[in-house]
Design a protein around this motif. Structure first.
Motif, mmCIF file in Angstrom:
data_model
loop_
_atom_site.group_PDB
_atom_site.id
_atom_site.type_symbol
_atom_site.label_atom_id
_atom_site.label_comp_id
_atom_site.label_asym_id
_atom_site.label_seq_id
_atom_site.Cartn_x
_atom_site.Cartn_y
_atom_site.Cartn_z
ATOM 1 N N GLN A 260 0.835 -1.200 0.000
ATOM 2 C CA GLN A 260 0.000 0.000 0.000
ATOM 3 C C GLN A 260 0.874 1.256 0.000
ATOM 4 O OE1 GLN A 260 -2.624 0.180 3.353
ATOM 5 N NE2 GLN A 260 -3.423 2.180 2.836
ATOM 6 N N ILE A 261 1.983 1.243 0.708
ATOM 7 C CA ILE A 261 2.875 2.401 0.749
ATOM 8 C C ILE A 261 3.499 2.640 -0.622
ATOM 9 C CG2 ILE A 261 5.032 3.286 1.718
ATOM 10 C CD1 ILE A 261 4.305 1.853 4.306
ATOM 11 N N GLN A 262 3.875 1.552 -1.311
ATOM 12 C CA GLN A 262 4.510 1.688 -2.622
ATOM 13 C C GLN A 262 3.531 2.232 -3.657
ATOM 14 O OE1 GLN A 262 5.986 -2.264 -3.262
ATOM 15 N NE2 GLN A 262 7.861 -1.911 -2.123
ATOM 16 N N GLU A 263 2.274 1.845 -3.540
ATOM 17 C CA GLU A 263 1.291 2.287 -4.523
ATOM 18 C C GLU A 263 0.891 3.742 -4.302
ATOM 19 O OE1 GLU A 263 -1.901 -0.491 -4.218
ATOM 20 O OE2 GLU A 263 -0.779 -2.115 -5.134
ATOM 21 N N GLY A 264 0.793 4.181 -3.057
ATOM 22 C CA GLY A 264 0.395 5.548 -2.746
ATOM 23 C C GLY A 264 1.623 6.429 -2.593
ATOM 24 N N SER A 265 1.386 7.698 -2.662
ATOM 25 C CA SER A 265 2.513 8.618 -2.503
ATOM 26 C C SER A 265 2.773 8.857 -1.022
ATOM 27 C CB SER A 265 2.222 9.937 -3.196
ATOM 28 O OG SER A 265 1.211 10.640 -2.499
ATOM 29 N N ARG A 266 3.963 9.358 -0.736
ATOM 30 C CA ARG A 266 4.296 9.689 0.652
ATOM 31 C C ARG A 266 3.379 10.790 1.176
ATOM 32 N NH1 ARG A 266 10.863 9.720 1.185
ATOM 33 N NH2 ARG A 266 11.111 7.487 0.873
ATOM 34 N N GLU A 267 3.011 11.690 0.303
ATOM 35 C CA GLU A 267 2.136 12.789 0.709
ATOM 36 C C GLU A 267 0.772 12.265 1.154
ATOM 37 O OE1 GLU A 267 0.238 16.795 -1.263
ATOM 38 O OE2 GLU A 267 2.186 16.111 -1.974
ATOM 39 N N GLN A 268 0.233 11.291 0.415
ATOM 40 C CA GLN A 268 -1.043 10.693 0.804
ATOM 41 C C GLN A 268 -0.920 10.017 2.168
ATOM 42 O OE1 GLN A 268 -1.673 8.144 -2.599
ATOM 43 N NE2 GLN A 268 -3.495 9.308 -3.188
ATOM 44 N N LEU A 269 0.166 9.301 2.373
ATOM 45 C CA LEU A 269 0.376 8.617 3.641
ATOM 46 C C LEU A 269 0.489 9.629 4.777
ATOM 47 C CD1 LEU A 269 0.798 5.970 5.136
ATOM 48 C CD2 LEU A 269 3.224 6.126 4.602
ATOM 49 N N LEU A 270 1.178 10.734 4.531
ATOM 50 C CA LEU A 270 1.320 11.776 5.540
ATOM 51 C C LEU A 270 -0.039 12.380 5.890
ATOM 52 C CD1 LEU A 270 3.054 13.614 7.308
ATOM 53 C CD2 LEU A 270 3.332 15.105 5.334
ATOM 54 N N HIS A 271 -0.841 12.691 4.871
ATOM 55 C CA HIS A 271 -2.167 13.269 5.113
ATOM 56 C C HIS A 271 -3.060 12.294 5.862
ATOM 57 C CE1 HIS A 271 -1.607 17.029 3.075
ATOM 58 N NE2 HIS A 271 -1.250 16.440 1.937
ATOM 59 N N GLN A 272 -3.010 11.024 5.496
ATOM 60 C CA GLN A 272 -3.835 10.019 6.166
ATOM 61 C C GLN A 272 -3.407 9.864 7.628
ATOM 62 O OE1 GLN A 272 -6.594 8.523 4.861
ATOM 63 N NE2 GLN A 272 -6.889 7.888 6.973
ATOM 64 N N THR A 273 -2.117 9.863 7.864
ATOM 65 C CA THR A 273 -1.616 9.751 9.237
ATOM 66 C C THR A 273 -2.052 10.954 10.064
ATOM 67 O OG1 THR A 273 0.300 8.506 8.455
ATOM 68 C CG2 THR A 273 0.468 9.497 10.638
ATOM 69 N N GLN A 274 -1.949 12.129 9.483
ATOM 70 C CA GLN A 274 -2.358 13.344 10.192
ATOM 71 C C GLN A 274 -3.856 13.311 10.476
ATOM 72 O OE1 GLN A 274 -1.240 16.987 8.281
ATOM 73 N NE2 GLN A 274 -2.108 18.268 9.895
ATOM 74 N N ALA A 275 -4.648 12.879 9.516
ATOM 75 C CA ALA A 275 -6.099 12.801 9.712
ATOM 76 C C ALA A 275 -6.443 11.807 10.826
ATOM 77 C CB ALA A 275 -6.783 12.392 8.403
ATOM 78 N N ASN A 276 -5.767 10.665 10.831
ATOM 79 C CA ASN A 276 -6.014 9.673 11.882
ATOM 80 C C ASN A 276 -5.645 10.223 13.253
ATOM 81 O OD1 ASN A 276 -6.940 7.804 10.039
ATOM 82 N ND2 ASN A 276 -4.989 6.736 9.871
ATOM 83 N N PHE A 277 -4.533 10.938 13.309
ATOM 84 C CA PHE A 277 -4.085 11.532 14.564
ATOM 85 C C PHE A 277 -5.088 12.577 15.046
ATOM 86 C CE2 PHE A 277 -1.550 14.702 16.892
ATOM 87 C CZ PHE A 277 -1.082 13.896 17.921
ATOM 88 N N GLU A 278 -5.564 13.405 14.146
ATOM 89 C CA GLU A 278 -6.519 14.441 14.521
ATOM 90 C C GLU A 278 -7.842 13.830 14.983
ATOM 91 O OE1 GLU A 278 -6.718 17.096 11.179
ATOM 92 O OE2 GLU A 278 -4.723 17.907 11.572
ATOM 93 N N LYS A 279 -8.272 12.731 14.351
ATOM 94 C CA LYS A 279 -9.487 12.035 14.793
ATOM 95 C C LYS A 279 -9.310 11.513 16.209
ATOM 96 C CE LYS A 279 -10.413 9.781 10.701
ATOM 97 N NZ LYS A 279 -10.782 8.549 9.993
ATOM 98 N N LEU A 280 -8.159 10.911 16.459
ATOM 99 C CA LEU A 280 -7.880 10.357 17.773
ATOM 100 C C LEU A 280 -7.903 11.445 18.837
ATOM 101 C CD1 LEU A 280 -6.934 7.882 19.477
ATOM 102 C CD2 LEU A 280 -4.601 8.612 18.960
ATOM 103 N N ILE A 281 -7.238 12.564 18.565
ATOM 104 C CA ILE A 281 -7.185 13.665 19.514
ATOM 105 C C ILE A 281 -8.571 14.260 19.737
ATOM 106 C CG2 ILE A 281 -6.275 15.985 19.908
ATOM 107 C CD1 ILE A 281 -4.242 13.733 20.299
ATOM 108 N N SER A 282 -9.354 14.412 18.673
ATOM 109 C CA SER A 282 -10.678 15.037 18.818
ATOM 110 C C SER A 282 -11.644 14.179 19.628
ATOM 111 C CB SER A 282 -11.267 15.336 17.441
ATOM 112 O OG SER A 282 -11.618 14.136 16.774
ATOM 113 N N ARG A 283 -11.396 12.877 19.677
ATOM 114 C CA ARG A 283 -12.287 11.977 20.417
ATOM 115 C C ARG A 283 -11.924 11.861 21.888
ATOM 116 N NH1 ARG A 283 -12.550 7.371 15.734
ATOM 117 N NH2 ARG A 283 -13.868 8.551 14.328
ATOM 118 N N GLN A 284 -10.778 12.411 22.275
ATOM 119 C CA GLN A 284 -10.376 12.355 23.682
ATOM 120 C C GLN A 284 -11.032 13.503 24.445
ATOM 121 O OE1 GLN A 284 -6.127 12.385 23.805
ATOM 122 N NE2 GLN A 284 -5.948 10.243 23.222
ATOM 123 N N GLY A 285 -11.471 13.191 25.648
ATOM 124 C CA GLY A 285 -12.076 14.228 26.494
ATOM 125 C C GLY A 285 -11.016 15.086 27.144
ATOM 126 N N LEU A 286 -11.391 16.300 27.451
ATOM 127 C CA LEU A 286 -10.454 17.202 28.109
ATOM 128 C C LEU A 286 -10.414 16.978 29.568
ATOM 129 C CD1 LEU A 286 -11.156 20.467 26.134
ATOM 130 C CD2 LEU A 286 -9.211 18.939 25.894
#
Length: 69
Positions: A43-69
């Motif tokens: 999957q990494i070889q087929e997609g670009s590094r930029e796509q992987l970076l954006h997906q990782t950032q999106a996953n991280f932001e989802k995780l953070i947004s679901r945590q309570g303060l």
């Protein structure tokens, strides 16, 4: 007195077996989790590094947004 020593050794052995089983279960769980968290190499070889970076950032932001303060 010797009987108490044997009973103590038996209890220690049972506790050790339980702990070993727990550790084995934990290692299996961690291995399965790692497989779900790391994208396959193909999957990494087929997609670009930029796509992987954006997906990782999106996953991280989802995780953070679901945590309570």
């Amino acid at each position: 007195m010797e009987s108490n020593v044997l009973k103590g050794a038996s209890v220690a052995s049972a506790a050790n077996d339980d702990f070993s089983e727990y550790v084995a279960h934990l290692q299996l769980h961690m291995t399965l989790q790692a497989r779900n968290l790391v994208p396959p190499l193909k999957q990494i070889q087929e997609g670009s590094r930029e796509q992987l970076l954006h997906q990782t950032q999106a996953n991280f932001e989802k995780l953070i947004s679901r945590q309570g303060l």
